[in-house]
Design a protein around this motif. Structure first.
Motif, short mmCIF file in Angstrom:
data_model
loop_
_atom_site.label_atom_id
_atom_site.label_comp_id
_atom_site.label_asym_id
_atom_site.label_seq_id
_atom_site.Cartn_x
_atom_site.Cartn_y
_atom_site.Cartn_z
N GLU A 197 62.83 73.52 17.59
CA GLU A 197 62.04 73.48 16.36
C GLU A 197 62.63 72.46 15.38
N ALA A 198 61.84 72.17 14.37
CA ALA A 198 62.26 71.20 13.36
C ALA A 198 63.28 71.81 12.41
N LEU A 199 64.03 70.93 11.74
CA LEU A 199 64.91 71.33 10.66
C LEU A 199 64.18 71.06 9.35
N CYS A 200 64.21 72.02 8.45
CA CYS A 200 63.46 71.91 7.19
C CYS A 200 64.40 72.01 5.99
N VAL A 201 63.89 71.53 4.88
CA VAL A 201 64.56 71.71 3.60
C VAL A 201 63.87 72.85 2.87
N ALA A 202 64.64 73.84 2.45
CA ALA A 202 64.12 74.91 1.62
C ALA A 202 64.47 74.58 0.17
N ALA A 203 63.46 74.57 -0.68
CA ALA A 203 63.66 74.20 -2.09
C ALA A 203 62.91 75.17 -2.99
N GLU A 226 59.77 84.81 -2.06
CA GLU A 226 59.07 84.38 -3.27
C GLU A 226 59.88 83.31 -4.01
N GLY A 227 59.19 82.23 -4.36
CA GLY A 227 59.84 81.17 -5.12
C GLY A 227 60.47 80.09 -4.27
N VAL A 228 60.25 80.13 -2.94
CA VAL A 228 60.86 79.16 -2.04
C VAL A 228 59.78 78.49 -1.20
N GLY A 229 59.84 77.16 -1.08
CA GLY A 229 58.95 76.41 -0.21
C GLY A 229 59.75 75.62 0.80
N LEU A 230 59.11 75.29 1.92
CA LEU A 230 59.77 74.52 2.98
C LEU A 230 59.05 73.21 3.23
N VAL A 231 59.82 72.17 3.52
CA VAL A 231 59.26 70.88 3.90
C VAL A 231 60.15 70.31 5.01
N ARG A 232 59.54 69.65 5.97
CA ARG A 232 60.31 69.13 7.09
C ARG A 232 61.31 68.05 6.66
N LEU A 233 62.45 68.04 7.32
CA LEU A 233 63.45 66.99 7.15
C LEU A 233 63.27 65.97 8.27
N ARG A 234 63.22 64.71 7.94
CA ARG A 234 63.12 63.68 8.98
C ARG A 234 64.47 63.57 9.69
N THR A 235 64.45 63.74 10.98
CA THR A 235 65.67 63.68 11.79
C THR A 235 65.45 62.74 12.97
N PRO A 236 66.53 62.18 13.52
CA PRO A 236 66.38 61.26 14.66
C PRO A 236 65.64 61.91 15.83
N VAL A 237 65.91 63.20 16.08
CA VAL A 237 65.18 63.97 17.08
C VAL A 237 64.21 64.86 16.31
N PRO A 238 62.91 64.79 16.60
CA PRO A 238 61.93 65.53 15.78
C PRO A 238 62.17 67.03 15.72
N GLN A 239 62.62 67.63 16.80
CA GLN A 239 62.89 69.07 16.82
C GLN A 239 64.33 69.30 17.30
N PRO A 240 65.29 69.11 16.41
CA PRO A 240 66.69 69.14 16.84
C PRO A 240 67.30 70.53 16.98
#
Length: 296
Positions: free
Chosen positions: A165-171, A253-267
């Motif tokens: 799966e992908a690595l995401c940023v939680a913000a 509640e109060g948290v969103g996720l967005v994908r992090l661009r990584t060399p391998v799409p699903q690292p």
């Protein structure tokens, strides 16, 4: 003095028939040796189990109680060979499975359902552990299987890839990172406070994140070992965090996720691990059953 299974069978037959002649016929033997079996059993137990005279046979109070246990012992004895065969073949027994918290967000339930359907007589004992603890448990013989991040020790452990799966940023909601309309890149994160993975308890994720965002460890305000804890800290405004995409199944509640661009799409990888030296036959049966879940 110990008693034998033959004596127990003789006693149960007499207790059922309440007649020595009929009980002896049922056991395909004559009455005198059956009577001797009962006498030896009573001496071994240390109590009179039957009252008998020329007219009748009856259970004593001690005999009534002993009959229940005698039936249970015979059932266990009669079932023991079949149970041993089932355990030897791996279709019965116990599997001790370790799992990471993140694996519970989808794959663990699917795996347990598959085992329950195909190996209903195998009991499963679950332990939530980080990968390092699972590896130690497998090495010590305290676990049979692990749902963990990949290990480098391929000589000691077998490994099967189950999920990528992908690595995401939680913000925190309202963060500009969530409004970019594209995957986040390392340069977007300059100056962001980070809730970072522990380099000891979560080494796999630590190395993965540092490889994609070199400044992440420098900007760490907290280091923790569990994804759920990270999300709560993000919700509290302590910083951003790097989490697997499956964390989206934990709507905090109060948290969103967005994908992090990584060399391998699903690292992010989740592996099924086992000790190559295991002596538990149920491990090999489970690996056969779970073959369909593997991505490789």
């Amino acid at each position: 003095m110990a008693f034998t299974l033959e004596q127990l069978r003789g006693f149960v037959a007499v207790a059922d028939e309440l007649h020595f002649g009929r009980a002896a016929a049922r056991l395909a033997m004559t009455q005198p040796p059956l009577s001797r079996q009962i006498q030896k059993l009573e001496r071994a137990v240390g109590a009179q189990l039957l009252e008998r005279d020329n007219r009748r046979v009856a259970l004593t109070a001690a005999g009534e109680v002993f009959l229940v246990e005698a039936r249970r012992l015979l059932t266990l004895a009669d079932g023991a060979p079949e149970l041993a065969r089932r355990v030897s073949s791996g279709s019965s027994g116990l599997l001790r499975i370790g799992f990471t918290a993140a694996s519970t967000y989808g794959l663990l339930g699917q795996l347990l359902n598959e085992l329950a359907r195909e190996l209903p007589d195998v009991d499963v004992d679950l332990s939530e552990l980080v990968t390092r603890e699972q590896v130690a448990g497998l090495r010590a013989g305290e676990l049979d299987l692990g749902l963990a991040r990949p290990t480098v020790d391929q000589q000691a452990f077998g490994s099967r890839l189950l999920h990528r799966e992908a690595l995401c940023v939680a913000a925190p909601l309202g963060s500009p990172l969530l409004a970019l309309g594209r995957p986040v890149e390392a340069d977007d994160l300059a100056g962001e406070a980070v809730v970072m993975h522990s380099p000891t308890r979560a080494r796999y994720f630590y190395d993965l994140v540092v490889g994609a965002v070199p400044t992440a460890s420098e900007n760490a305000v907290h280091t923790v070992g569990q994804v759920l804890t990270m999300l709560w800290l993000v919700a509290a405004g302590r910083g951003i965090a790097f989490v697997p995409e499956s964390a989206a199944r934990l709507p905090i509640e109060g948290v969103g996720l967005v994908r992090l661009r990584t060399p391998v799409p699903q690292p992010v990888e989740l592996h099924l691990l086992w000790s190559r030296d295991t002596t538990n036959p149920a491990v090999w049966r489970a690996l056969e059953v779970l073959e369909a879940l593997a991505e490789l």
